[in-house]
Design a protein around this motif. Structure first.
Motif, PDB file in Angstrom:
ATOM      1  N   ASP A  23       0.834  -1.198   0.000  1.00 54.08           N
ATOM      2  CA  ASP A  23       0.000   0.000   0.000  1.00 54.08           C
ATOM      3  C   ASP A  23       0.864   1.241   0.000  1.00 54.08           C
ATOM      4  OD1 ASP A  23      -0.162   1.241   3.098  1.00 54.08           O
ATOM      5  OD2 ASP A  23       0.459  -0.851   2.965  1.00 54.08           O
ATOM      6  N   LYS A  24       0.291   2.304  -0.523  1.00 52.23           N
ATOM      7  CA  LYS A  24       0.911   3.628  -0.484  1.00 52.23           C
ATOM      8  C   LYS A  24      -0.235   4.624  -0.475  1.00 52.23           C
ATOM      9  CE  LYS A  24       4.820   5.841  -0.644  1.00 52.23           C
ATOM     10  NZ  LYS A  24       5.733   5.723   0.468  1.00 52.23           N
ATOM     11  N   HIS A  33      -4.176  -1.175   5.818  1.00 50.98           N
ATOM     12  CA  HIS A  33      -3.115  -1.460   4.848  1.00 50.98           C
ATOM     13  C   HIS A  33      -3.616  -2.284   3.668  1.00 50.98           C
ATOM     14  CE1 HIS A  33       0.359   0.030   7.151  1.00 50.98           C
ATOM     15  NE2 HIS A  33      -0.297  -0.402   8.208  1.00 50.98           N
TER      16      HIS A  33
END
Length: 101
Positions: free
Chosen positions: A13-14, A86
């Motif tokens: 994730d980002k 996340h």
């Protein structure tokens, strides 16, 4: 059969973007994975998530697909009250996808 019978998965994730990889256990199963695991199937399978744009990257030399799911994490780790901020459980959800035997 479920996708998990022939592939494994990993997520990352980002911010509000999640990526999910699908990797064949055996290269003999790669053509089936490539043909059946599409953006449309992923969106339909995870419809409850209300994903934004989905990008699909094909990595035949690895027997893998990588999906980038925009707006999939309800704001991201620092902004979401989701239990899985996340998106780590998304890989397990994707591996429940039914594919032809």
């Amino acid at each position: 059969m479920q996708l998990r019978a022939i592939a494994h998965s990993r997520t990352g994730d980002k911010g509000n973007v999640s990526n999910i990889s699908v990797i064949a256990y055996d290269m003999a199963d790669w053509p089936r994975i490539e043909a059946e695991v599409t953006e449309e199937r992923l969106r339909a399978h995870l419809e409850w998530l209300q994903i934004g744009r989905i990008e699909r990257f094909v990595l035949p030399q690895l027997g893998a697909l990588n999906f980038v799911l925009h707006a999939a994490l309800k704001g991201g780790v620092t902004r979401s009250l989701a239990l899985d901020a996340h998106g780590k459980c998304l890989s397990s959800g994707l591996l429940d996808l039914e594919i032809a035997d």
